[in-house]
Design an enzyme around this catalytic site. Structure first.
Site, PDB file in Angstrom:
ATOM      1  CB  CYS A 299      -1.729   7.323   1.576  1.00  0.00           C
ATOM      2  SG  CYS A 299      -3.216   6.552   2.235  1.00  0.00           S
TER       3      CYS A 299
ATOM      4  CD  GLU B 196      -2.818  -1.406   0.265  1.00  0.00           C
ATOM      5  OE1 GLU B 196      -3.097  -0.399  -0.414  1.00  0.00           O
ATOM      6  OE2 GLU B 196      -3.353  -2.507   0.068  1.00  0.00           O
TER       7      GLU B 196
END
Ligand code: NAD
Length: 474
Positions: free
Chosen positions: A252, A218
């Protein structure tokens, strides 16, 4: 050695203990998995204020409502969702049987893979450790977690809260910096989940490859916003400012930059600053505005803006003075940023929003497609055809339409990147599948046509193959 740091030698021992316990006990039942998920929910519910305090201490101020909204609530929702859906997810699936093999049975059953390693970053230190843990436990696995060294108070508290609810053979938290992270990633896990930067992701995948450990990565990147010319500027500015300034941009999936219609880009940039000033009238003593995690990260943001300004970008700043007592970086918009500047090449990870003028929808889509595939993409339009065109012609990990960052907290949507923004999605059913092994099982019936086709091959085989495949074996 610092007592709070796990010695690299003991990592192997911990993995062996978890493996041995898994081998002895086998796959946990539905009731056992639900119990584990309830314990995670209880940890989040009862520990939430201590966790919010610890995160705030680590950041130098982290908005507590933001902590509850982004770390506690989605965790509780994810665990409750998994508890409710587990019977369906765990059920074996009947699969079709080809004519040649009838009357056999085929099915798929989902097995836990064993021990899953989780390496987490600092920016959402609870949700990015507990989130993967929920899916790992739902799938029936054991888990070793390595949180970030940049949030020492939170990492220590997580270790304490988890140890109070789980034996180390089931879930263990190890502490340490990059060197411990490196040692951790050389362990022969059954799966490794890494959340962090793209560059470290490369190293992690290389280390995992040595042991053929499957990875879920990720990662980060620059998530664009495409603002179509039909969408009203003020609500777009509000939603984009909210997403950008949440956690002071250290998200993010934060909108990294905006592609705005050329004629309204300037007005849009001013509106974003107005929204920032309305949300955060002052910084000094303002508990709502999250600080930047470290002096190094703070200095880097200043450098990115200064470089873009020196190269011709127009900088619009929030008017309230920052005192410098806390690492509060003022919300900043950079209009017409030079595309070769670091601001437009690196993931920003702070409250700085470049606004790029775009001549048309086509050129905005080309701009996005000319760059690495992003973790998130945001589009603002009320025209269904425009929405469809952007969805069809771009690729990103996930999307929020007419909003920002909200898709991340949906417990029933897969979450993950693509290409340089990551590989392998988790959350909800995708998380269960991610950490399970889909094992195909074939069970022949009382009769099987293949039995007649064993050597020595004679007339029966020839006739059968003629009938089944049209083969003329003479
Ligand atoms: P980072 O990559 O520096 O560190 C992440 C973790 O990896 C830490 O626990 C660290 O100790 C460990 N680590 C560092 N070097 C290592 C190595 N060589 N081998 C093994 N482990 C190592 O990331 P960060 O600065 O903590 O987090 C910010 C980055 O994370 C941003 O790029 C952001 O976009 C990304 N991120 C992605 C997601 C997502 O879900 N896709 C979520 C949050 C953050």
């Amino acid at each position: 050695m610092d007592q709070r740091v796990t010695a690299p030698d003991s990592l192997h021992e911990l993995l062996e203990r978890q493996r041995a316990s898994f081998a002895a006990e086998g796959a946990p039942s539905l009731a056992q998995r639900r119990d584990a998920l309830r314990r995670v929910e209880a940890l989040l519910k009862s520990g939430q204020m201590r966790l919010a305090d610890a995160i705030s201490a680590d950041f130098g101020n982290r908005s507590k409502p933001e902590t509850v909204l982004s770390e506690i609530m989605p965790g509780i929702a994810a665990a409750a969702h998994a508890r409710a859906k587990l019977p369906g997810w765990m059920r074996r699936e009947r699969r079709t049987v080809g004519l040649n093999f009838k009357p056999a049975k085929n099915w798929v059953e989902y097995q836990p893979v064993g021990v899953v390693g989780v390496v987490a970053p600092w920016n959402y230190p609870v949700f990015l450790t507990v989130g993967p843990l929920i899916d790992v436990l739902a799938a029936g696995n054991r888990c070793m977690i390595k949180p970030s060294e940049l949030t020492p108070a939170t990492s220590a508290l997580l270790g304490e809260l988890i140890a109070a609810r789980f034996p180390a053979e089931q879930v263990a938290v190890v502490q340490g910096d990059v060197s411990v992270g490196r040692a951790f990633c050389t362990l022969p896990f059954d799966h490794l989940v890494f959340t962090g930067s793209t560059n470290v992701g490369r190293e992690v995948m290389r280390a995992a490859a040595e042991n053929l450990v499957p990875v879920t990565l990720e990662l980060g990147g620059k998530s664009p916003v495409i603002l179509a010319d039909d969408f009203p500027l003020a609500p777009a500015a509000r939603k984009i400012a909210v997403g950008k300034l949440f956690n002071a941009g250290q998200t993010c999936t934060a909108p990294d930059y905006v592609l705005a219609p050329a004629e309204s880009a300037e007005r849009f940039a001013e509106l974003v600053i107005d929204e920032a000033e309305a949300m955060f009238p002052a910084f000094d003593g303002n508990p709502d505005y999250t600080a930047i995690i470290s002096d190094r990260h703070f200095a880097r943001l200043g450098e990115l803006v200064a470089e873009a300004e020196a190269q011709g970008g127009r900088v619009l700043r929030h008017r309230a003075p920052a005192t410098g007592n806390v690492r509060h970086f003022p919300p900043t918009v950079v209009l017409d940023p030079p595309l070769e500047s670091r601001l437009m090449r690196e993931e920003i990870f702070g409250p700085v929003l470049p606004v790029v003028r775009s001549e048309s929808l086509d050129s905005a889509i080309r701009f996005v497609n000319a760059r690495p595939r992003p973790l998130a993409l945001y589009l603002f339009t009320k025209e269904p055809a425009t929405e469809r065109a952007i969805l069809d012609r771009t690729i990103s990990g996930g999307v929020t339409v007419n909003g920002t960052i909200v898709h991340t907290g949906q417990e029933d949507l897969p979450f993950g990147g693509i290409g340089p923004s990551g590989m392998g999605a988790y959350h909800g059913r995708e998380g269960f599948l991610r950490f399970s092994h889909a094992r195909g099982v074939h069970k022949p019936g009382f009769f099987s046509g293949l039995e007649f086709m064993r050597p020595p091959h004679g007339r029966k085989t020839r006739l059968a193959l003629k009938a089944l495949a049209g083969a003329d074996l003479g």
